[in-house]
Design a protein around this motif. Structure first.
Motif, PDB file in Angstrom:
ATOM      1  N   ASP A 186       0.951  -1.125  -0.104  1.00  0.00           N
ATOM      2  CA  ASP A 186       0.070   0.105   0.055  1.00  0.00           C
ATOM      3  C   ASP A 186       0.802   1.117   0.080  1.00  0.00           C
ATOM      4  N   PRO A 187       0.685   1.941  -1.072  1.00  0.00           N
ATOM      5  CA  PRO A 187       1.637   3.371  -0.948  1.00  0.00           C
ATOM      6  C   PRO A 187       1.653   4.052   0.211  1.00  0.00           C
ATOM      7  N   LEU A 188       0.253   4.317   0.604  1.00  0.00           N
ATOM      8  CA  LEU A 188       0.397   5.104   2.165  1.00  0.00           C
ATOM      9  C   LEU A 188       1.210   4.576   3.149  1.00  0.00           C
ATOM     10  N   THR A 189       1.725   3.207   3.357  1.00  0.00           N
ATOM     11  CA  THR A 189       2.691   2.957   4.086  1.00  0.00           C
ATOM     12  C   THR A 189       3.949   3.429   3.984  1.00  0.00           C
ATOM     13  N   LEU A 190       4.393   3.787   2.790  1.00  0.00           N
ATOM     14  CA  LEU A 190       5.460   4.749   2.953  1.00  0.00           C
ATOM     15  C   LEU A 190       5.637   5.896   3.465  1.00  0.00           C
ATOM     16  N   PHE A 191       4.364   6.467   3.888  1.00  0.00           N
ATOM     17  CA  PHE A 191       4.329   7.538   4.667  1.00  0.00           C
ATOM     18  C   PHE A 191       3.999   7.211   6.180  1.00  0.00           C
ATOM     19  N   THR A 192       3.888   5.971   6.600  1.00  0.00           N
ATOM     20  CA  THR A 192       3.482   5.761   7.961  1.00  0.00           C
ATOM     21  C   THR A 192       4.398   4.862   8.702  1.00  0.00           C
ATOM     22  N   SER A 193       5.168   4.207   7.904  1.00  0.00           N
ATOM     23  CA  SER A 193       6.455   3.362   8.361  1.00  0.00           C
ATOM     24  C   SER A 193       7.637   3.984   8.364  1.00  0.00           C
ATOM     25  N   ASN A 194       8.631   3.236   8.945  1.00  0.00           N
ATOM     26  CA  ASN A 194       9.867   3.760   9.305  1.00  0.00           C
ATOM     27  C   ASN A 194      10.604   4.132   7.853  1.00  0.00           C
ATOM     28  N   ARG A 195      11.553   4.868   7.869  1.00  0.00           N
ATOM     29  CA  ARG A 195      12.406   5.077   6.858  1.00  0.00           C
ATOM     30  C   ARG A 195      12.903   4.123   6.028  1.00  0.00           C
ATOM     31  N   TYR A 196      13.596   3.122   6.668  1.00  0.00           N
ATOM     32  CA  TYR A 196      14.181   2.254   5.819  1.00  0.00           C
ATOM     33  C   TYR A 196      12.907   1.402   5.072  1.00  0.00           C
ATOM     34  N   TYR A 197      11.989   1.214   5.485  1.00  0.00           N
ATOM     35  CA  TYR A 197      10.612   0.742   4.810  1.00  0.00           C
ATOM     36  C   TYR A 197      10.153   1.556   3.476  1.00  0.00           C
ATOM     37  N   ALA A 198      10.077   2.489   4.065  1.00  0.00           N
ATOM     38  CA  ALA A 198       9.741   3.559   2.944  1.00  0.00           C
ATOM     39  C   ALA A 198      10.620   3.900   1.804  1.00  0.00           C
ATOM     40  N   ARG A 199      11.843   3.866   1.896  1.00  0.00           N
ATOM     41  CA  ARG A 199      13.022   3.831   1.040  1.00  0.00           C
ATOM     42  C   ARG A 199      13.175   2.606   0.214  1.00  0.00           C
ATOM     43  N   ARG A 200      12.919   1.388   0.900  1.00  0.00           N
ATOM     44  CA  ARG A 200      13.056   0.270   0.131  1.00  0.00           C
ATOM     45  C   ARG A 200      11.968  -0.032  -0.836  1.00  0.00           C
ATOM     46  N   TRP A 201      10.783   0.499  -0.623  1.00  0.00           N
ATOM     47  CA  TRP A 201       9.611   0.270  -1.513  1.00  0.00           C
ATOM     48  C   TRP A 201       9.383   1.442  -2.320  1.00  0.00           C
ATOM     49  N   ALA A 202       9.904   2.503  -2.213  1.00  0.00           N
ATOM     50  CA  ALA A 202       9.807   3.721  -3.104  1.00  0.00           C
ATOM     51  C   ALA A 202      10.253   3.872  -4.270  1.00  0.00           C
ATOM     52  N   SER A 203       9.479   4.382  -5.301  1.00  0.00           N
ATOM     53  CA  SER A 203       9.715   4.512  -6.815  1.00  0.00           C
ATOM     54  C   SER A 203      10.883   5.625  -6.881  1.00  0.00           C
ATOM     55  N   GLU A 204      11.647   5.435  -7.828  1.00  0.00           N
ATOM     56  CA  GLU A 204      12.821   6.560  -8.118  1.00  0.00           C
ATOM     57  C   GLU A 204      12.055   7.920  -8.207  1.00  0.00           C
ATOM     58  N   GLU A 205      10.919   7.968  -8.567  1.00  0.00           N
ATOM     59  CA  GLU A 205      10.267   9.386  -8.697  1.00  0.00           C
ATOM     60  C   GLU A 205      10.075   9.924  -7.196  1.00  0.00           C
ATOM     61  N   LEU A 206       9.708   8.975  -6.371  1.00  0.00           N
ATOM     62  CA  LEU A 206       9.244   9.415  -4.934  1.00  0.00           C
ATOM     63  C   LEU A 206      10.528   9.420  -4.251  1.00  0.00           C
ATOM     64  N   LEU A 207      11.542   8.788  -4.450  1.00  0.00           N
ATOM     65  CA  LEU A 207      12.940   9.146  -3.835  1.00  0.00           C
ATOM     66  C   LEU A 207      13.262  10.479  -4.206  1.00  0.00           C
ATOM     67  N   GLU A 208      13.252  10.728  -5.389  1.00  0.00           N
ATOM     68  CA  GLU A 208      13.731  12.135  -5.980  1.00  0.00           C
ATOM     69  C   GLU A 208      12.800  13.314  -5.277  1.00  0.00           C
ATOM     70  N   TRP A 209      11.573  13.070  -5.259  1.00  0.00           N
ATOM     71  CA  TRP A 209      10.665  13.985  -4.770  1.00  0.00           C
ATOM     72  C   TRP A 209      10.835  14.192  -3.230  1.00  0.00           C
ATOM     73  N   TRP A 210      11.245  13.174  -2.461  1.00  0.00           N
ATOM     74  CA  TRP A 210      11.893  13.389  -1.177  1.00  0.00           C
ATOM     75  C   TRP A 210      12.924  14.211  -1.054  1.00  0.00           C
ATOM     76  N   GLU A 211      14.002  14.139  -2.084  1.00  0.00           N
ATOM     77  CA  GLU A 211      15.068  14.904  -1.889  1.00  0.00           C
ATOM     78  C   GLU A 211      14.594  16.439  -1.529  1.00  0.00           C
TER      79      GLU A 211
END
Length: 115
Positions: free
Chosen positions: A55-80
């Motif tokens: 679930d994409p929402l879990t990338l915003f509710t879980s810990n950073r490691y989990y979020a970065r593990r499952w995030a798209s390149e687009e999202l990782l870039e946006w988080w920069e």
């Protein structure tokens, strides 16, 4: 051991303030999710996360490691440029505001839009 006495006013107020902050942070986190979804055209998950049904929402509710593990390149870039904020960071922002509007620039969210 059960406690039948009411909480002290100080402790009761502290719990109420903590709940208020958590509720407020939930709005901030939801807005961040919506902003990221719009900025990435919905491409929040990497291919493996999609296959696993994450679930994409879990990338915003879980810990950073989990979020970065499952995030798209687009999202990782946006988080920069729109850092993923944790509750302790939000709490720090509320109680210890950074100088020169750092958080307003770093997180670029409109408090009025969250209400």
């Amino acid at each position: 051991m059960s406690r039948n006495r009411p909480l002290s006013p100080i402790l009761r107020d502290a719990f109420a303030e903590q709940k208020r902050l958590r509720d407020e942070f939930s709005l901030v986190r939801t807005q961040s999710y919506l902003d990221a979804e719009a900025a990435t055209n919905g491409a929040l998950l990497n291919p493996e996360a999609i296959r696993r049904g994450i679930d994409p929402l879990t990338l915003f509710t879980s810990n950073r490691y989990y979020a970065r593990r499952w995030a798209s390149e687009e999202l990782l870039e946006w988080w920069e440029t729109h850092p993923r904020m944790s509750f302790p960071e939000y709490e720090r922002q509320v109680y210890e505001p950074a100088p020169d509007g750092y958080y307003e620039q770093a997180y670029d969210f409109d408090q009025e839009a969250l209400i």
